[in-house]
Scaffold this motif. Structure first.
Motif, short mmCIF file in Angstrom:
data_model
loop_
_atom_site.label_atom_id
_atom_site.label_comp_id
_atom_site.label_asym_id
_atom_site.label_seq_id
_atom_site.Cartn_x
_atom_site.Cartn_y
_atom_site.Cartn_z
N UNK A 120 0.82 -1.21 0.00
CA UNK A 120 0.00 0.00 0.00
C UNK A 120 0.86 1.26 0.00
N UNK A 121 1.94 1.24 0.78
CA UNK A 121 2.83 2.39 0.82
C UNK A 121 3.53 2.61 -0.51
N UNK A 122 3.93 1.52 -1.14
CA UNK A 122 4.59 1.62 -2.44
C UNK A 122 3.64 2.18 -3.49
N UNK A 123 2.40 1.72 -3.45
CA UNK A 123 1.40 2.21 -4.40
C UNK A 123 1.18 3.71 -4.23
N UNK A 124 1.09 4.17 -2.99
CA UNK A 124 0.90 5.59 -2.74
C UNK A 124 2.11 6.40 -3.19
N UNK A 125 3.30 5.87 -2.93
CA UNK A 125 4.50 6.59 -3.34
C UNK A 125 4.56 6.74 -4.86
N UNK A 126 4.26 5.67 -5.58
CA UNK A 126 4.33 5.71 -7.04
C UNK A 126 3.27 6.62 -7.64
N UNK A 127 2.21 6.90 -6.89
CA UNK A 127 1.16 7.79 -7.37
C UNK A 127 1.49 9.26 -7.12
N UNK A 128 2.59 9.53 -6.41
CA UNK A 128 2.97 10.90 -6.07
C UNK A 128 3.34 11.68 -7.34
N UNK A 129 2.63 12.78 -7.63
CA UNK A 129 2.91 13.55 -8.86
C UNK A 129 4.36 14.03 -8.96
N UNK A 130 4.97 14.38 -7.85
CA UNK A 130 6.35 14.88 -7.88
C UNK A 130 7.32 13.83 -8.41
N UNK A 131 6.94 12.57 -8.34
CA UNK A 131 7.82 11.49 -8.79
C UNK A 131 7.71 11.22 -10.28
N UNK A 132 6.57 11.58 -10.87
CA UNK A 132 6.30 11.18 -12.25
C UNK A 132 7.31 11.73 -13.25
#
Length: 209
Positions: A120-132
Motif C-alpha cells: 500500500x505504501x509503495x502504491x501511494x509513493x508511485x502515485x505521487x505527482x512529484x515522482x512522475x
C-alpha cells in the motif's frame, strides 16, 4: 598507469555506486513507510549514513533519488542482455535479463510486494505527482541504453531502424504492467511469473485471448 591505480579507480567507482544505491534505497524505504510528505533529504541521508552534502552530490531531490533505483534496474537489464549468449532467442534473453533484476533478491530488505502495508505504501509513493517527471526521465535514459543493447544483439542500427527503440519501449511498458499488476491484485500476484507471462504474450504477438 599502474595496476594499483586501476584498482583504486575501481574501488572509488564501486563506493560511489554503493552510496548512490544506498541513498536511493533509503529514499524508497522511508517514503513507503512514512509517506511522501513525511520524509526529508536529511532523513534519507541519515538513514544511508552520509551527510546531506553527500546526498546533494548524487541527487537534486528525493524524487530523483527514488527514480534512480528504476533507472539502475533498467540499465542492468541492458547489461545483462549484452551478456546473454548470442545464440539465445531475443525474447528469451530479455525475459531472463528482466527476471534477474526483478527477482526476490531485488526487493527491499525485510519487505516484499506481498506485504500489505509495504504494498500500500509503495502504491501511494508511485502515485505521487512529484515522482512522475523523474520516472519519465529515467525511462527515457533507460530506453536509449536498452535500445542500444538490442541493436547490438540484432544487428540493427539504433539511429536508422525503428526496431530496437520499439522493443526497448515494449520492454519498459511490459515491466511497468507486471509491477502494476502485482501491486493491484488481491492477493498480490508474484512478480517474476507475472513478468514472464507479460513477455511471453508480447513475444507471441499479443494474440487475442
Amino acid at each position: 598507469m599502474t595496476a594499483g591505480g586501476d584498482d583504486r579507480i575501481g574501488l572509488r567507482e564501486r563506493k560511489k555506486r554503493e552510496t548512490r544505491a544506498a541513498l536511493s534505497q533509503a529514499a524508497i524505504g522511508l517514503c513507503v513507510e512514512r509517506g511522501w510528505n513525511n520524509v526529508t533529504v536529511d532523513d534519507i541521508a541519515a538513514t544511508a549514513n552520509v551527510s546531506v552534502r553527500t546526498f546533494g552530490n548524487y541527487f537534486a531531490n528525493k524524487a530523483e533519488a527514488i527514480a534512480a533505483r528504476h533507472l539502475d534496474r533498467m540499465l542492468a537489464i541492458a547489461d545483462e542482455l549484452r551478456a546473454r549468449p548470442a545464440s539465445e532467442p531475443l525474447w528469451d534473453a530479455i525475459v531472463i535479463a528482466a527476471q534477474a533484476q526483478f527477482g526476490p533478491g531485488e526487493q527491499p530488505s525485510g519487505n516484499s510486494v506481498g506485504d500489505d502495508r509495504w504494498r500500500d505504501g509503495l502504491r501511494l509513493m508511485l502515485a505521487e505527482p512529484a515522482l512522475h517527471g523523474e520516472v519519465a526521465k529515467a525511462n527515457a535514459a533507460a530506453q536509449d541504453e536498452l535500445a542500444a543493447a538490442i541493436a547490438e544483439r540484432t544487428g540493427t542500427d539504433v539511429a536508422r531502424d525503428v526496431y530496437p527503440q520499439l522493443v526497448a519501449a515494449v520492454v519498459g511498458a511490459g515491466s511497468a504492467v507486471a509491477v502494476t499488476r502485482c501491486l493491484s491484485t488481491d492477493p498480490p500476484a508474484p512478480l517474476v511469473p507475472t513478468l514472464r507471462e507479460v513477455f511471453e504474450q508480447i513475444a507471441a504477438g499479443l494474440p487475442a485471448p
